[in-house]
Design a protein around this motif. Structure first.
Motif: not given
Length: 640
Positions: A557-562, A618-621, A631-640
């Motif tokens: 449940l890490h990589y999918n963010g759930k 990681l609380l914002h992961y 495709d674009s080297q973009h991911s929803h990684a750590v946001q703020g």
């Protein structure tokens, strides 16, 4: 796809240690690492770990000589919040976890034949080279990628690159080699898979790999005069407890130690078939049988009883905490033993012997604790030698601690140490399935999310109130935390037990203001927090970065963010709006938090007093998308 379980035991153990070492070097910002996406079966990208000097260079200056190692990745790692997602050379990695990695570490070699590889490895290595060429790395036509065979070699390469003092480098190399050796034995002789009905001590002894990110995760270093012990020659989980008598004036005793130890003396006398003669003015101290050599060498006044006067024991995961089922039922013993596990010698300092019973009697009853959810295993009494040098005194010490595992079945509960829940690789069961999934039947994502939600809700209810109201952080990492489950199906989580006070963090002014209790502790003790932020830092590392992160990862449940969705939701319910902890952990500005640095600490010889570096919060992961990243080297990684 390459799997670690397909490797021979020694190669698998070497990779396990190398992966943890690389995880620390990158996450602690000791080395810079870049992520380059690629399209290969079972592999989403490659982590390029730069050598020490190269880590400080401008990003356009890298050559093959600047690369320490390349690591193919099965999952996208966590990126630095300010990394450039458009840089073709790669994106900066903030947190590299061993579970991100495929079991292959590649070194760059000029003009040297590559080692023999399987067809799958050959294809993967070819894909790695192609991805790096496409990203503009230009490693050169004469470069070969060679599989790293020895994790200790990796350490030596790094240590030389930073010109680490030779003696320190050699000590760390020895500990890494020990980790590989003992991990190899663990893979060759895996523990039996625990069942839900297994006794608590069986769960304690079911550990196959141990700490998920510490490079010395399986190190067993025996301090002279304990002789070197090879794996299989001695069962650390089934020691005998010996006895030694010392003059009362040689000891510092806290609590009713002698009375609490009487059942142990009676049991030892029964086993010997003879009365235990105690010299006048002496007190009997229980001693781990391996520690007898230290007692004899350091404390000439000690009277060591013959081996016949012993009590069999079973050790918990820490090795030094032992259950004596024949003698003690409501308590167990924590003993000083001259063995280094991970980075710590498992003795008991005079400060710890002083603290435990006093904290248990004075502070614990005053804390904001819901007793239905959290039980503190109190330390009832202690003994430690009065030698003026604490480094000597700590070798003759013992603590009597409450043992709630005994009698738990009569209360309708099964007690399971949390670190055992995330373990896999046991004998007799499907490889790669962690115990938490296997034992609780978490065979769907929906079930795993529901189980995690229940766990997190109670976890926060147990351990956050003392932080929020009293300025006290228990060291709630998985080895110190025992989960309580109902014996009756469906085995509902009821709460937790916390043990061991060595890693506490206490802000004395807040404790005094909220409870009226002044902390009774030796001056300069490592548990004292100068600010509340110090308390929050300790709690983030133990609760979030260590405990919940590993649980979320093994539950897939890490990589999918759930999993982190669950944590955020429950944390916002548990932390009052406007509280300082909300600002420190959950504000948009909290992009990083101070993380405990195992390798930084080890390289300066620190243990009790932590060193920190900025870790991604990681609380914002939010999880990551393979397709988006490729495709674009973009991911929803750590946001703020």
């Amino acid at each position: 796809m390459l799997r670690a379980t397909d490797l021979p035991p020694h190669a698998r153990a070497s990779f396990a240690t190398a992966a943890r070492l690389l995880s620390c070097l990158v996450t602690e910002s000791l080395l810079r690492a870049l992520y380059v996406p690629l399209d290969s079966p079972g592999c989403v990208g490659v982590c390029v770990v730069l050598s020490g000097p190269a880590s400080a260079k401008a990003p356009t200056a890298y050559t093959a000589d600047d690369v320490l190692v390349l690591v193919p990745l099965r999952h996208v790692p966590v990126f630095k919040h300010d990394s450039d997602a458009t840089d073709a050379r790669g994106r900066d990695i903030a947190l590299l976890d061993p579970l991100d990695m495929l079991p292959l570490v590649l070194q760059v070699r000029q003009g040297r034949d590559a080692l023999d590889r399987s067809e799958a490895r050959e294809k993967l290595v070819s894909d790695v080279v192609g991805a790096l060429d496409a990203a503009g790395w230009g490693l050169g036509k004469a470069v070969n990628l060679v599989a790293l065979e020895d994790s200790v070699e990796l350490w030596h390469t790094y240590a030389r690159s930073i010109e680490l003092e030779a003696a320190m480098a050699a000590d760390i190399a020895s500990e890494l080699a020990s980790a590989v050796k003992w991990q190899t034995y663990s893979y060759e002789h895996p523990a039996q898979a625990p069942l839900f009905d297994s006794p608590s001590i069986d769960w304690e002894q079911s550990i196959v790999e141990g700490h998920p990110t510490h490079p010395m995760h399986k190190t067993r270093h025996f301090l002279h005069p304990i002789p070197p012990i090879e794996p299989g020659d001695y069962d650390l989980y089934s020691p005998r407890i010996r006895l030694a008598a010392l003059p009362r004036e040689s000891l510092k005793i806290t609590g009713d130690f002698e009375q609490l130890l009487l059942p142990v003396l009676e049991c030892a006398s029964k086993n010997a078939g003879a009365p235990l003669e105690i010299p006048e003015g002496h007190v009997v101290v229980p001693v781990h049988e391996l520690q007898v050599r230290h007692i004899r060498a350091k404390f000439s006044e000690a009277v060591i009883y013959p081996e016949a006067f012993h009590v069999p024991a079973r050790a918990q995961q820490s090795i030094r905490s032992v259950v004596l089922s024949d003698a003690l039922h409501e308590t167990h013993l924590k003993l000083g033993v001259g063995i280094k596990l991970t980075s710590a010698v498992r003795t008991i300092s005079p400060a710890s012997a002083y603290l435990g019973p006093r904290f248990s009697a004075q502070v614990v009853p005053a804390l904001r604790i819901d007793p239905a959810i959290l039980t503190v295993a109190k330390e009832l009494a202690s003994v430690v030698h009065a030698h003026p040098d604490g480094e000597v005194a700590k070798h003759c010490a013992a603590i009597v601690r409450e043992c709630h595992e005994n009698g738990s079945e009569a209360r309708g509960e099964r007690l399971i140490v949390c670190t055992s829940l995330v373990e896999s690789g046991h004998a007799g069961v499907e490889s790669g399935v962690p115990s938490v999934v296997r034992v609780f039947g978490l065979d769907t994502e929906e079930k795993r999310i529901a189980w995690l939600d229940s766990f997190v809700q109670l976890f926060f209810a147990a351990f956050l109130p003392q932080v929020l109201h009293n300025g006290v952080a228990f060291e709630a990492h998985p080895q110190n935390t025992v989960a309580r489950f109902s014996l009756a199906a469906p085995h509902k989580l009821l709460g937790f037990i916390i043990r061991d006070f060595g890693g506490l963090r206490v802000h004395p002014p807040t404790l005094l203001a909220s409870t009226g209790v002044a902390l009774d502790v030796a001056p300069g003790h490592s548990i004292i927090a100068e600010t509340l932020d110090d308390v929050y830092t300790r709690m983030y590392h133990t609760m979030i970065h260590n405990h919940l992160q590993q649980l979320i990862r093994v539950l897939e449940l890490h990589y999918n963010g759930k999993g982190w969705d669950v944590v955020r939701a429950r944390l916002r319910q548990a932390v009052p709006r406007g509280h300082a902890l909300e600002r420190v952990w959950l504000s948009e500005d909290a992009k990083t938090l101070p993380g405990k640095c195992f390798m930084r600490m080890r390289m300066v010889g620190a243990y009790r007093h932590h060193l920190h570096a900025p870790f991604p919060n990681l609380l914002h992961y939010m999880g990551t998308s393979r397709k988006a990243d490729e495709d674009s080297q973009h991911s929803h990684a750590v946001q703020g």
